[in-house]
Design a protein around this motif. Structure first.
Motif, mmCIF file in Angstrom:
data_model
loop_
_atom_site.group_PDB
_atom_site.id
_atom_site.type_symbol
_atom_site.label_atom_id
_atom_site.label_comp_id
_atom_site.label_asym_id
_atom_site.label_seq_id
_atom_site.Cartn_x
_atom_site.Cartn_y
_atom_site.Cartn_z
ATOM 1 N N ILE A 118 0.850 -1.193 0.000
ATOM 2 C CA ILE A 118 0.000 0.000 0.000
ATOM 3 C C ILE A 118 0.884 1.241 0.000
ATOM 4 N N ALA A 119 0.652 2.124 -0.963
ATOM 5 C CA ALA A 119 1.431 3.362 -1.030
ATOM 6 C C ALA A 119 0.684 4.464 -0.297
ATOM 7 N N VAL A 147 3.581 -6.254 9.583
ATOM 8 C CA VAL A 147 3.673 -5.049 8.758
ATOM 9 C C VAL A 147 5.121 -4.578 8.600
ATOM 10 N N GLY A 148 5.423 -4.065 7.421
ATOM 11 C CA GLY A 148 6.715 -3.425 7.169
ATOM 12 C C GLY A 148 6.491 -2.042 6.585
ATOM 13 N N VAL A 149 7.563 -1.235 6.643
ATOM 14 C CA VAL A 149 7.476 0.118 6.080
ATOM 15 C C VAL A 149 8.680 0.336 5.171
ATOM 16 N N LEU A 150 8.411 0.761 3.951
ATOM 17 C CA LEU A 150 9.498 1.130 3.044
ATOM 18 C C LEU A 150 9.478 2.635 2.848
ATOM 19 N N ASP A 151 10.620 3.247 3.081
ATOM 20 C CA ASP A 151 10.750 4.694 2.927
ATOM 21 C C ASP A 151 11.143 4.959 1.474
ATOM 22 N N ALA A 152 10.162 5.348 0.673
ATOM 23 C CA ALA A 152 10.465 5.605 -0.744
ATOM 24 C C ALA A 152 10.788 7.071 -0.981
ATOM 25 N N ILE A 228 4.265 1.807 1.914
ATOM 26 C CA ILE A 228 5.333 2.563 1.250
ATOM 27 C C ILE A 228 5.076 4.052 1.423
ATOM 28 N N ASP A 229 6.003 4.711 2.101
ATOM 29 C CA ASP A 229 5.908 6.155 2.344
ATOM 30 C C ASP A 229 6.538 6.875 1.150
#
Ligand SMILES: Nc1ncnc2c1ncn2[C@@H]1O[C@H](COP(=O)(O)OP(=O)(O)OP(=O)(O)O)[C@@H](O)[C@H]1O
Ligand SMILES: [Mg+2]
Length: 364
Positions: A118-119, A147-152, A228-229
């Motif tokens: 999810i973006a 849950v994971g977080v990707l810093d885009a 995705i941030d």
């Protein structure tokens, strides 16, 4: 002194705060109403695209100026900024958002081990994407998801600070990064791999390749959801992400201001063109509740995002108040969900996470 006299005094003090381009903050058109409560002074400054950095000293000087009038009060000044969107997506087509399999035209593919990606996006900078990404991730985790977080946001990574990650570069073994861990979330960001104050100047293909590595060369294990941030706007990174990966959908963050909503609509339009489902709109900094009196102030106006969501026929996910605790805990690397999970501010995020999960059930 009455509150309205105090507002006049603060405004007079802001006359001594110069703004880039000339004139004083008191006369600057992007200054919101000044809210005075028994324990706080709050206002917002809306700035032109690209002017966020230049307004940093203004924010600091304005804090000092307000403090000089009311030394015992907390000062909460938020800056929001629009960043110019880049050109439209190559190969983008008009049309409404559709089911995920329509993305196949762009040869997207899933990421091993991750069920839903999810973006979190916005048209405008500083509206709270990263804050929402992290707190939503934690709220989803509290509801039982892995849950994971990707810093885009390769140009301005903020996940390491928000999750309090340590500053060492990610460990890489057999071509795979071991993700960071913060508050139970797996997280990946380019931030710890940069020198302090090092600016990322990649464009186009380099940014796209860095994003691909962070996403696909990280050992995420098994995740229900990867948040995705994104950076603000509709630039290279957003387009590249939509083209590379099978996204479950996008959540759009906006403030209630008209300007932010115009930009939010541009961001939504990009996802629609890229055939990414819009999961809904969040109104952040929706209103300000004075911590002492409980009085509510609609600092940017209120309800604009809900109206926009209704107009565009996408779900309205909820409102997050403008609250000092959200900022202070974020800055300290301990998001509000970890400190006061049952408090009103954290519950606003949990409510949104619940709505997102309802949407998952309907789509499965
Ligand atoms: N609801 C809120 N209440 C108080 N402060 C907030 C709130 N949401 C965000 N902030 C503060 O506003 C600032 C900008 O938030 P954040 O970094 O999440 O925005 P962003 O949209 O990710 O910005 P960028 O476009 O630069 O990536 C931060 O200092 C954050 O702590
Ligand atoms: Mg951000």
């Amino acid at each position: 002194m009455s509150d309205s006299e105090k507002v006049v005094a603060v405004r007079a003090a802001l006359k001594n705060v110069p703004v880039p381009g000339g004139g004083s903050l008191a006369d600057y058109s992007g200054l919101s109403d000044i809210i005075i409560t028994p324990s706080a002074i709050a206002f917002a400054i809306s700035v032109e695209p690209g002017m966020e950095g230049a307004f940093g000293p203004v924010q600091a000087a304005a804090t000092e100026a307000a403090k000089s009038c009311e030394p015992d009060k907390k000062i909460l000044i938020s800056i929001t900024s629009g960043r110019a969107p880049s050109s439209a997506a190559p190969g983008a087509q008009n049309g409404q958002g559709g089911p995920r399999n329509q993305q196949s035209a762009m040869q997207t593919s899933p990421v091993k081990g991750i069920k839903k990606i999810i973006a979190v996006a916005s048209g405008k900078g500083g509206v709270g994407k990263s804050t929402c990404s992290v707190n939503l991730a934690l709220a989803l985790q509290s509801l039982g998801m892995k849950v994971g977080v990707l810093d885009a946001d390769l140009y301005g990574p903020s996940i390491p600070k928000l999750l309090g990650l340590d500053g060492k570069p990610a460990f890489r073994n057999e071509k795979m990064f071991k993700p960071f861990e913060g508050h139970g979330l797996k997280a990946m960001s380019i931030g710890p791999m940069l020198e302090p104050d090092q600016a990322v100047v990649w464009r186009g293909p380099m940014a796209s390749s860095a994003l691909r590595q962070l996403l696909r060369e990280t050992d995420w294990g098994e995740l229900d959801i990867l948040i995705i941030d994104l950076p603000p706007g509709t630039g290279d990174i957003q387009i590249s992400l939509c083209q590379q990966v099978e996204l479950f959908g996008a959540v759009i963050v906006s403030t209630p201001q008209d300007l932010a909503l115009i930009d939010a609509k541009k961001a939504m339009d990009m996802f629609v063109r890229m055939k990414i489902p819009l999961l809904g709109l969040i109104e952040n900094m929706s209103y300000f509740i004075a911590p002492d009196t409980g009085n509510r102030y609609d600092i940017f106006g209120h309800g604009g995002a809900k109206d926009t969501a209704n107009q565009l026929k996408i779900p309205f996910l909820g409102e997050i108040p403008l609250h000092m605790k959200i900022r202070e805990f974020s800055d300290a690397g301990t998001p509000i969900l970890t400190i006061e999970p049952t408090g009103e501010q954290a519950q606003a995020f949990t409510h949104i996470a619940g709505k997102l999960m309802d949407g998952f059930e309907k789509s499965s």
